[in-house]
Motif scaffolding. Structure first.
Motif, PDB file in Angstrom:
ATOM      1  N   HIS A  30       6.505   7.656  -0.460  1.00 32.13           N
ATOM      2  CA  HIS A  30       5.572   6.602  -0.057  1.00 32.13           C
ATOM      3  C   HIS A  30       5.693   6.394   1.447  1.00 32.13           C
ATOM      4  O   HIS A  30       6.801   6.232   1.967  1.00 32.13           O
ATOM      5  N   GLY A  32       4.053   4.008   4.605  1.00 31.73           N
ATOM      6  CA  GLY A  32       3.195   2.859   4.896  1.00 31.73           C
ATOM      7  C   GLY A  32       3.669   2.100   6.111  1.00 31.73           C
ATOM      8  O   GLY A  32       4.554   2.545   6.849  1.00 31.73           O
ATOM      9  N   SER A  40       4.280  -3.025   3.180  1.00 31.07           N
ATOM     10  CA  SER A  40       2.889  -3.078   2.767  1.00 31.07           C
ATOM     11  C   SER A  40       2.687  -2.093   1.622  1.00 31.07           C
ATOM     12  O   SER A  40       3.585  -1.327   1.268  1.00 31.07           O
ATOM     13  N   GLU A  41       1.511  -2.116   1.034  1.00 28.65           N
ATOM     14  CA  GLU A  41       1.172  -1.063   0.085  1.00 28.65           C
ATOM     15  C   GLU A  41       1.160   0.266   0.841  1.00 28.65           C
ATOM     16  O   GLU A  41       0.696   0.326   1.986  1.00 28.65           O
ATOM     17  N   ASP A  43       0.204   3.668   2.527  1.00 30.68           N
ATOM     18  CA  ASP A  43      -1.048   4.319   2.917  1.00 30.68           C
ATOM     19  C   ASP A  43      -1.156   5.706   2.301  1.00 30.68           C
ATOM     20  O   ASP A  43      -2.251   6.205   2.042  1.00 30.68           O
TER      21      ASP A  43
END
Length: 243
Positions: A30, A32, A40-41, A43
């Motif tokens: 992941h 972000g 954060s969520e 990207d």
């Protein structure tokens, strides 16, 4: 016997190494932005199977290089200004820093994916235990405790530091003869199916439960303050059977 890679071995890898994995089936990455309030969520989410990783180039993301999954252990190199640091973990590696491309704050989380989930006991059962329950452990043969201290900010932002020479261990058999016992602010109360159970009372006075499993292997629990910026702490490590 499980083989662990040395830091020198990891640094010398020019291809992604896949070796001796029992339960790991791949990795998930992941990427972000990092905010002051947390992650954060992501990207970008990248998923790789073992076959997609084996023999390929190590994966480089900013200052992070992901280069091996061996013995269900993930190996990454974090590039520093003056030297590179090798990290290994059985579950997840997380990096927070500045993107060398954009200058923005970023995070990278690399997580091992497994063939089967870890099943845990109901919270209500753990909260009601008045004897230490030990059963069904195929990988864990004991638990090691390393007393020390940890910084909490201010002039001491360091991580855990063991006192040295004061560690102690219990075998699985010895744990089976004990009652739930306290380590720092937590009470250890069960070791079932290679998962250690700890319970604690939060600031509202409610009892809570968390776990340490054989994949993660170790954690640090904190206790009383011993200075305005330092607390007592203990590293708890599951001792695994050689395989």
């Amino acid at each position: 016997m499980m083989r662990y890679l040395t830091s020198d071995e990891v640094r010398e890898l020019d291809k992604f190494l896949i070796d001796g994995n029992d339960e790991a089936v791949g990795i998930e990455i992941h990427i972000g932005k990092e905010w002051r309030t947390g992650y954060s969520e992501p990207d970008t989410i990248q998923k790789f199977t073992l076959s997609e990783l084996e023999g390929k180039e190590p994966i480089e993301i900013g200052r992070v290089k992901v280069c091996a999954l061996a013995g269900d252990q993930l190996y990454c190199i974090e590039k520093g200004k003056y030297s590179d640091e090798v990290h290994s973990t059985g579950t997840e590696y997380a990096y927070r820093g500045v993107s060398p491309d954009t200058g923005d704050y970023m995070y990278v989380r690399v997580m091992v994916t497994y063939c089967c989930p870890i099943v845990t006991l109901p919270v209500e059962e753990i909260l009601s235990l008045d004897t230490f329950i030990v059963k069904g452990n195929n990988r864990v043969v004991g638990v090691r405790f390393e007393p020390g201290s940890s910084g909490v900010g201010g002039s001491n932002s360091s991580g855990f530091s063991a006192y040295g020479g004061k560690e102690y261990e219990y075998t699985v058999e010895e744990l089976g003869t004990k009652k739930p016992f306290r380590v720092e602010e937590d009470v250890l109360c069960a070791l079932v199916n290679d998962v250690l159970y700890l319970r604690y009372r939060n600031r509202d006075g409610d009892m809570r439960v968390y776990t340490l499993d054989y994949r993660k292997r170790s954690l640090v629990t904190s206790g009383d303050g011993i200075a305005y910026d330092t607390v007592s702490a203990t590293r708890i490590t599951l001792i695994l059977k050689d395989r």
